[in-house]
Every structure is written in C-alpha cells, then in structure tokens.
Design a protein around this motif. Sequence first.
Motif, PDB file in Angstrom:
ATOM      1  N   GLY A 160       0.814  -1.211   0.000  1.00 33.78           N
ATOM      2  CA  GLY A 160       0.000   0.000   0.000  1.00 33.78           C
ATOM      3  C   GLY A 160       0.847   1.260   0.000  1.00 33.78           C
ATOM      4  N   PHE A 164       1.223   3.985  -3.129  1.00 32.04           N
ATOM      5  CA  PHE A 164       0.967   5.422  -2.937  1.00 32.04           C
ATOM      6  C   PHE A 164       2.158   6.219  -3.462  1.00 32.04           C
ATOM      7  N   PRO A 215      -5.801   6.609   3.674  1.00 29.36           N
ATOM      8  CA  PRO A 215      -4.723   5.685   3.286  1.00 29.36           C
ATOM      9  C   PRO A 215      -3.609   5.506   4.300  1.00 29.36           C
ATOM     10  N   TRP A 261      -7.041   0.681  -1.200  1.00 33.05           N
ATOM     11  CA  TRP A 261      -6.257   1.865  -1.533  1.00 33.05           C
ATOM     12  C   TRP A 261      -5.127   1.529  -2.510  1.00 33.05           C
TER      13      TRP A 261
END
Length: 278
Positions: A160, A164, A215, A261
């Motif tokens: 994750g 990002f 997130p 996410w």
Amino acid sequence: MFRLLNIEFHKLKHNKASRVLSIIYFGLLTSIALIAAIKFNIGTFKLHLAEQGIFNFPYIWHFNTFTASIFKFFLLLVIVSMMANEYSYKTLKQNLIDGLSKKEFILSKFYAVVTFAFISTIFVFIVSIVLGLIYSDFNELSIIFSDLEYLVAFFVKLVGFFSFGLFLGILIKRSAFAVGAMIVWYLTEWLIYGILGWKVVSNWNTAQSIKNFLPLESMQNLIIEPGSRLGAVKSIASQIGQNFTKDYSVSFTNILIVLAWSGIFIYASFILLKKRDL
C-alpha cells in the motif's frame, strides 16, 4: 510478468542511487539484531533488551514487523526515484516506442512494488526466526509459527505504501517533491481528523473512525505499536495504576482497506499515465 520485472530490475541495476538506498534499507532490517546487544547499566539498575522478551516467540513477529516498517521510507525513495528517472532519462517514452503499452508499463512498476514488499517480508521472517531461535524462551513449533499474520500485515502495508509512492511519483515526476507530497498528505489526514472532530461531527471517536479509512492511517493501523504489549511494560504500568486495553491483533478490515487503496493508487496511476501527453 517476468519479462516486465526483468525490465524494471535492469533499470535499477544501472541506477547507483537506487542500489545504495536498497543496500541501506536491507542493512537497517538486519540491524534489528543489534537491539539484542543494547544494555543499560545505571548504578544497580541493569537492562538488557534481549532479556526483556522482545525476541520471544510469538511476540517477535509483532515487534520486528513494526520496527522494520519504520525503515520503509528508504525503499519509498527507490520507488519514487524510479519514476522520476523514467521522465528524466526519457526511458518511459523509449519503452512505449519499443512496443511496451502503458498498461504493461504500470504493471511492471506494480510488480516491482510487490517484489520489493515480498523480499522485505521474507527478509524480516529470516531475521526474526534466527533471533527467536537464539533468544526466545519458547521454542515449540506451535508457538514459533503463531501470530504470523503480522508478516501478512507487513507485506500489505508495504504494498500500500509503495503503491501510494508510485502514484505520487507519476503525478509529480520529481522524487523529492513526491516524498514531500507524502508528508503533506500525512499532515492533511490529521487536519481532516481535527476538522471532523472539532466542527463537522463534533465527536473525536467518530472522527477517528472516519480517519481510519484514510490511506496512511489505515496502513499505520495494520500493525499497532508493540511496546505496551511487553510484559515488563505492563508490569510497570500496573504498579502506577495504568492498564492498557489496546487490541493488538491484525484486523482483516484494515487489510481490506489498505488493499483497496493499493488498487486505487495503481488504477489512478494508469489513468494518469494514459491521459498524459508524453
């Protein structure tokens, strides 16, 4: 998949900064073992961290994954610089000219992200097993291999976080600004929390519940700090009338949120690249 991964690691192999950062990152993961050597001697008070149970099975899985996740920023720099270099050296345009589709390009980056996360997880597993077998007071197989869900949480957290970073790298094109944007977003989550708790819902518990879906907060919630779970800490807390009521388990809901996410960031990266005039 292996063809796309080969392309990515060929680029990384010829990038000195990425190699140095990767070496530093895995060196820091190994340095967790140095915690065992830390000793404090203050008069008659002596403290040897390894003797406090931090390397006991199954607690070690919680402690080591939490500690190792602190070092993830070094690999974040590799991810964002990987994207910045694509623009700086025009390798992105060259890859597309050579026949690589934009979808394949994003997949190659995502496969690299997953590979970094997987190798990190295996590395932490090996370090933890070695330290546990040396220092743990409990060596039964059923105990050794319990609480392995922390490794799953660690893997998901890295996927994750790096997804990002990949999105920000594509959005901003400059590694330093992409990392800066990550910090700004972290502060923004706290700002959202403050506004919700103070003005919108006027309830801090509700505000925290909403913040848990953001997130970076959801990634942070995957592995709760392990310090207050340690027996010695609990003993000291009970002597001063304090009790910890935290839930230290890995939440399946948090895993789903972070995976969602991750998918959003990868898909947004693809849409951004697809619409951008290169």
